[in-house]
Design a protein around this motif. Structure first.
Motif, short mmCIF file in Angstrom:
data_model
loop_
_atom_site.label_atom_id
_atom_site.label_comp_id
_atom_site.label_asym_id
_atom_site.label_seq_id
_atom_site.Cartn_x
_atom_site.Cartn_y
_atom_site.Cartn_z
N UNK A 248 -13.13 31.02 -40.50
CA UNK A 248 -11.81 30.96 -39.89
C UNK A 248 -10.85 31.95 -40.49
N UNK A 249 -11.06 32.24 -41.78
CA UNK A 249 -10.19 33.22 -42.41
C UNK A 249 -10.29 34.55 -41.70
N UNK A 250 -11.49 34.84 -41.18
CA UNK A 250 -11.69 36.11 -40.51
C UNK A 250 -11.33 36.06 -39.04
N UNK A 251 -11.68 34.94 -38.37
CA UNK A 251 -11.43 34.85 -36.94
C UNK A 251 -9.96 34.64 -36.63
N UNK A 252 -9.31 33.97 -37.55
CA UNK A 252 -7.94 33.55 -37.33
C UNK A 252 -7.05 34.21 -38.36
N UNK A 253 -6.02 34.86 -37.91
CA UNK A 253 -5.08 35.38 -38.90
C UNK A 253 -3.76 34.64 -38.70
N UNK A 254 -2.88 34.76 -39.68
CA UNK A 254 -1.61 34.02 -39.59
C UNK A 254 -0.84 34.43 -38.33
N UNK A 255 -1.08 35.67 -37.85
CA UNK A 255 -0.34 36.11 -36.66
C UNK A 255 -0.77 35.32 -35.42
N UNK B 190 -6.68 26.10 -43.03
CA UNK B 190 -6.99 27.54 -43.11
C UNK B 190 -5.92 28.32 -43.89
N UNK B 191 -4.68 27.95 -43.71
CA UNK B 191 -3.61 28.70 -44.39
C UNK B 191 -2.72 27.77 -45.21
N UNK B 192 -3.33 27.05 -46.16
CA UNK B 192 -2.52 26.06 -46.89
C UNK B 192 -1.35 26.68 -47.65
#
Ligand SMILES: [Zn+2]
Ligand SMILES: [Zn+2]
Length: 445
Positions: free
Chosen positions: A140-147, A214-216
């Motif tokens: 998920x870190x790669x598939x999903x970014x904070x943007x 994913x973005x704690x």
């Protein structure tokens, strides 16, 4: 900016400095797996970029990694991209059924865990970069970014995300602010009248769980920012919100009909911060609002289906405006609270008798008034009781404010009495005014 080759080189540079730099690994993977973005044009372009990057840097380590990068032909890169894309599909299904715990694990392991097969494949090249490109195990870190988890209204990570019936997601606060202006989705313009009427903005739980997993750290940071904003909005002397409308008085109720978007926002903020307080000032030409005002406390809000509201408030302390400002469309002010000067001994005895006499006059005014004034009085409630200690409150006895609020006086005159911090002066003024009114009544009858 579309400069894919430059970006690729910079991220490669990052990996040379720190081969475990996860964010750079992700970005490289994104560039190489994103069909919409063109890959670096030619090896020549890459070489010129490399030579520019190397200017002023003679580190042998860097040289090695860049040279190996040059050795990669464009075809190789493209082939790798195809491999990456093939690998994405099966893992996508895994991702879809991921639990928060599973997501957490994925985001922790991320790129640092390599597939065995990939290691073998990558044996022909020995730079970190190529390994990381080959290592396209999706997480998920790669598939999903904070943007991907940004609100399109505030361009920040979602805070309390809510999803509208049309399927768009925004921060709760952001969508409420939009609906203050018009009942439509800010993105697709679909009518949200019914959504607004229901007045329920439930948090999209799955999205919030996803962000937590994913973005704690980013979410924690976003929460801190929100808390700081709330703390700033809770300050009751600096930048307090100012409702510019009418004169209000300590201890006296002030019902309001709130329909302007900026005041809807203000009322919501007063509720959200928990202060339930805002300043009320009357309009003054050339100043935007008067130099003196009264804090109002919200006692009850009734929201109407179209977002307007009926707000019951009661006057608290008087204040003087020190500095005017603005926030999100409404007026604000730095203020200091007014406090009546206290007297003692003989002075206090005189003040007490002046007080008692004026109260008696007020009772006469209240009881002997004609039908019109009685209607007026019914509207403002009965005359408040006398107070035991006339100096107990920094604003003096409430009954004085009740009287001032109903007296048919010029507003400028009222404001002058309002701003005076001498109870004696206030009572003297009231005594004179009442005498004039009572005498004129006697005369006309
Ligand atoms: Zn937002
Ligand atoms: Zn929409």
């Amino acid at each position: 900016m579309g400069k894919q080759s430059e970006a690729l080189l910079q991220f490669q540079h990052c990996l040379t400095l720190n081969s475990n730099f996860h964010a750079a690994q992700c970005e490289i993977k994104r560039i190489l797996t994103n069909d919409a973005s063109p890959l670096p044009g030619t090896v020549v372009e890459l070489k010129s970029d490399v030579s520019q990057n190397l200017k002023g840097s003679n580190s042998g380590k860097e040289l090695t990694s860049f040279v190996s990068f040059e050795e990669e032909s464009l075809q190789d890169l493209k082939k790798k991209r195809e491999i990456c894309l093939e690998e994405l599909d099966p893992d996508d299904n895994q991702a879809a059924c991921a639990t928060p715990e599973c997501l957490k694990k994925k985001s922790i392991t991320g790129f640092s865990v390599k597939k065995e097969g990939d290691l073998e494949e990558g044996a022909s090249t020995d730079t970190t970069r190529v390994k990381s490109i080959r290592d396209c195990q999706p997480d998920f870190g790669g598939l999903l970014s904070t943007s991907d988890l940004e609100c399109s209204l505030c361009i920040r990570l979602f805070f309390e995300p809510v999803t509208t019936p049309c399927g768009h997601t925004f921060c709760k606060e952001c969508v409420e602010r939009c609906l203050d202006h018009r009942p439509n989705c800010p993105l697709c313009k679909q009518s949200l009248r019914e959504y607004l009427r229901a007045g329920k903005y439930n948090i999209t739980v799955l999205l919030e769980e996803l962000m937590k997993a994913v973005f704690p750290s980013q979410l924690a940071e976003r929460k801190l920012i929100h808390q700081a904003e709330m703390a700033e909005l809770s300050n009751l002397t600096k930048n307090i919100p100012i409702f510019v409308c009418t004169m209000s008085f300590p201890g006296i109720v002030c019902p309001l009909h709130v329909f302007e978007p900026r005041y809807r926002l203000m009322m919501r903020r007063c509720q959200d911060t928990g202060t339930k307080m805002f300043g009320m000032c009357m309009y003054e030409h050339g100043k935007s609002f008067a130099d003196y005002g009264c804090m109002l406390e919200i006692q009850k809000i009734v929201f109407l289906p179209d977002g307007r509201s009926l707000v019951d408030t009661i006057g608290k302390r008087r204040f003087r405006v020190l500095r005017r400002g603005h926030r999100d469309g409404y007026n604000t002010a730095d203020i200091e609270y007014l406090e009546d000067e206290k007297v003692e001994g003989q002075e206090l005895a005189e003040l007490q008798s002046l007080h008692d006499y004026t109260y008696q006059l007020t009772q006469r005014f209240y009881e002997d008034g004609d039908a019109t004034s009685r209607r007026l009085l019914m509207h403002h409630g009965p005359l408040p009781e006398k107070e035991e200690d006339i100096q107990a409150s920094p604003d003096g006895p409430v009954w004085c404010w009740w009287l001032i609020s109903i007296l048919p006086l010029d507003l400028t005159r009222k404001l002058t009495i309002f701003s005076d911090t001498s109870l004696k002066a206030r009572l003297t003024q009231l005594k004179h005014i009442l005498n004039v009114i009572v005498e004129s009544r006697d005369y006309s009858s």
